[in-house]
Design an enzyme around this catalytic site. Structure first.
Site, mmCIF file in Angstrom:
data_model
loop_
_atom_site.group_PDB
_atom_site.id
_atom_site.type_symbol
_atom_site.label_atom_id
_atom_site.label_comp_id
_atom_site.label_asym_id
_atom_site.label_seq_id
_atom_site.Cartn_x
_atom_site.Cartn_y
_atom_site.Cartn_z
ATOM 1 N N SER A 15 0.839 -1.218 0.000
ATOM 2 C CA SER A 15 0.000 0.000 0.000
ATOM 3 C C SER A 15 0.867 1.259 0.000
ATOM 4 O O SER A 15 2.041 1.218 0.391
ATOM 5 C CB SER A 15 -0.861 -0.058 1.279
ATOM 6 N N TYR A 154 3.599 7.499 17.911
ATOM 7 C CA TYR A 154 4.055 7.448 16.512
ATOM 8 C C TYR A 154 5.298 8.326 16.351
ATOM 9 O O TYR A 154 6.322 7.880 15.825
ATOM 10 C CB TYR A 154 2.925 7.937 15.602
ATOM 11 N N THR A 189 -2.083 8.772 1.282
ATOM 12 C CA THR A 189 -2.143 7.304 1.283
ATOM 13 C C THR A 189 -3.234 6.904 2.284
ATOM 14 O O THR A 189 -3.928 7.768 2.812
ATOM 15 C CB THR A 189 -0.810 6.700 1.772
HETATM 16 N N1 NAP Z 1 1.462 9.058 4.296
HETATM 17 C C1 NAP Z 1 2.070 9.948 5.050
HETATM 18 O O1 NAP Z 1 1.649 11.125 5.123
HETATM 19 C C2 NAP Z 1 3.327 9.584 5.802
HETATM 20 C C3 NAP Z 1 4.049 10.619 6.393
HETATM 21 C C4 NAP Z 1 5.188 10.318 7.099
HETATM 22 C C5 NAP Z 1 5.613 9.003 7.192
HETATM 23 N N2 NAP Z 1 4.910 8.015 6.626
HETATM 24 C C6 NAP Z 1 5.412 6.650 6.761
HETATM 25 O O2 NAP Z 1 5.481 6.050 5.498
HETATM 26 C C7 NAP Z 1 5.381 4.629 5.642
HETATM 27 C C8 NAP Z 1 4.354 4.117 4.644
HETATM 28 O O3 NAP Z 1 3.080 4.617 5.021
HETATM 29 P P1 NAP Z 1 1.936 4.954 3.944
HETATM 30 O O4 NAP Z 1 1.672 6.378 4.030
HETATM 31 O O5 NAP Z 1 2.266 4.339 2.657
HETATM 32 O O6 NAP Z 1 0.680 4.228 4.644
HETATM 33 P P2 NAP Z 1 -0.160 2.937 4.252
HETATM 34 O O7 NAP Z 1 -0.755 3.106 2.906
HETATM 35 O O8 NAP Z 1 -1.053 2.702 5.417
HETATM 36 O O9 NAP Z 1 0.941 1.790 4.165
HETATM 37 C C9 NAP Z 1 1.491 1.218 5.314
HETATM 38 C C10 NAP Z 1 2.237 -0.037 4.930
HETATM 39 O O10 NAP Z 1 2.769 -0.627 6.137
HETATM 40 C C11 NAP Z 1 2.392 -1.989 6.193
HETATM 41 N N3 NAP Z 1 2.165 -2.416 7.574
HETATM 42 C C12 NAP Z 1 1.408 -1.809 8.517
HETATM 43 N N4 NAP Z 1 1.379 -2.550 9.639
HETATM 44 C C13 NAP Z 1 2.143 -3.647 9.388
HETATM 45 C C14 NAP Z 1 2.479 -4.794 10.143
HETATM 46 N N5 NAP Z 1 2.040 -4.979 11.390
HETATM 47 N N6 NAP Z 1 3.276 -5.726 9.569
HETATM 48 C C15 NAP Z 1 3.724 -5.568 8.310
HETATM 49 N N7 NAP Z 1 3.442 -4.506 7.531
HETATM 50 C C16 NAP Z 1 2.641 -3.568 8.073
HETATM 51 C C17 NAP Z 1 1.080 -2.065 5.421
HETATM 52 O O11 NAP Z 1 0.892 -3.382 4.901
HETATM 53 P P3 NAP Z 1 -0.228 -4.422 5.378
HETATM 54 O O12 NAP Z 1 -1.454 -3.653 5.742
HETATM 55 O O13 NAP Z 1 -0.349 -5.313 4.187
HETATM 56 O O14 NAP Z 1 0.385 -5.118 6.553
HETATM 57 C C18 NAP Z 1 1.317 -1.093 4.300
HETATM 58 O O15 NAP Z 1 1.979 -1.719 3.229
HETATM 59 C C19 NAP Z 1 5.010 4.376 7.096
HETATM 60 O O16 NAP Z 1 6.165 4.008 7.809
HETATM 61 C C20 NAP Z 1 4.500 5.721 7.577
HETATM 62 O O17 NAP Z 1 4.686 5.906 8.957
HETATM 63 C C21 NAP Z 1 3.762 8.279 5.924
#
Ligand code: NAP
Length: 264
Positions: A15, A154, A189
């Site tokens: 995702s 977080y 996302t």
């Molecule tokens: N979007 C933002 O604004 C933002 C900003 C700063 C940092 N981030 C960071 O960017 C990274 C990606 O986030 P995203 O925005 O792409 O959100 P997302 O769409 O919710 O993706 C999160 C990913 O993490 C995986 N994940 C969550 N819990 C997990 C678990 N227990 N075991 C294994 N995999 C797990 C999910 O896969 P499954 O559900 O298949 O397990 C998914 O592939 C994260 O570390 C987030 O903290 C995001």
């Protein structure tokens, strides 16, 4: 590091940012190991990566379960392939106040974002060192650089990644292990939908701030360019990145803004 012909393990590939990075790298004919918990979503991402000319393998595992992490690492290591890149995007956010959040929810967030990530890294690092090094990337957040309302555990878990991976980098320069810490601002996302609330359940809402964020595809292109250049810190996002500089150079302004900013 050029991606072509490389073996790259991507977590959080089912995702959002991790998925978009997998698809971007797949244009370079690499071998991609794709991980997350959602096997169906991983299969779909894998098919799209294959259409782009890369080969793939799916290794689903749960970052919050140490045995699951170690089993996944064993499966990859048993293939005896060099791991050129371990790019970690798996993570979970939070939407709850300190005063209402049970410790078990704080721990869950740390298990996924910090302990799961370091467990995987520690499983792979010795093999990487034995095989002339490699690149390790972890995903922090701008709230890994400052505190933010509604994100206490977080933000703390992302701060912890900075300390841990800066130490790992310094210890392993001579082993040719290069470390990049990715620091996204608000990206559109499912992160806010999946964020844990005070009951440890998904928040379930696309927050307004998230909705206005940069797209995952745009973000992935920026990240990949900087991963190729092996940048130590990769700040990526929109105007919200200014908060990092405000926190560093004008802390009094940050204290004021953080107390007034809309957390969602
Ligand atoms: N979007 C933002 O604004 C933002 C900003 C700063 C940092 N981030 C960071 O960017 C990274 C990606 O986030 P995203 O925005 O792409 O959100 P997302 O769409 O919710 O993706 C999160 C990913 O993490 C995986 N994940 C969550 N819990 C997990 C678990 N227990 N075991 C294994 N995999 C797990 C999910 O896969 P499954 O559900 O298949 O397990 C998914 O592939 C994260 O570390 C987030 O903290 C995001």
């Amino acid at each position: 590091m050029k991606f072509t012909g490389k073996n790259i393990w991507i977590t959080g590939a089912s995702s959002g940012i991790g998925e978009a990075v997998a698809l971007e790298i797949s244009k370079h004919k690499a071998f991609l190991i794709l991980s997350g918990r959602n096997e169906k979503a991983l299969k779909e991402v894998a098919e799209r990566c294959q259409k782009n000319g890369s080969s793939t393998q799916i290794i689903p595992f749960d970052l919050s379960n140490e045995n699951s992490v170690l089993e996944a690492a064993d499966k990859v290591l048993s293939q005896k392939i060099k791991i050129d890149g371990l790019y970690q995007f798996g993570g979970i956010s939070q939407r709850s106040f300190v005063s209402e959040t049970p410790l078990e929810v704080d721990r869950k967030i740390f298990e996924v974002n910090f302990f799961g990530t370091i467990a995987l890294t520690k499983s792979i690092l010795p093999w990487m060192i034995e095989n002339d090094g490699g690149q390790i990337a972890v995903t922090s957040s701008i709230v890994g650089k400052f505190g933010f309302p509604y994100r206490s555990a977080y933000s703390a878990s992302k701060h912890a990644l900075h300390g841990y991976f800066e130490s790992l980098r310094a210890e392993n320069l001579q082993n040719n292990v290069r470390v990049s810490v990715i620091i996204p601002g608000r990206i559109k996302t499912n992160v806010s939908l999946n964020a844990l609330n005070k009951n440890g359940n998904p928040h379930g809402q696309m927050d307004e701030g998230q909705d206005k964020g940069k797209s995952a595809d745009w973000t992935a292109r920026k990240i990949c360019r900087k991963l190729e250049k092996e940048r130590k810190e990769i700040l990526v996002g929109g105007f919200d990145l200014i908060m990092v500089y405000i926190r560093r150079f004008f802390p009094f302004l940050y204290y004021y803004m953080a107390s007034r900013v809309k957390p969602l």
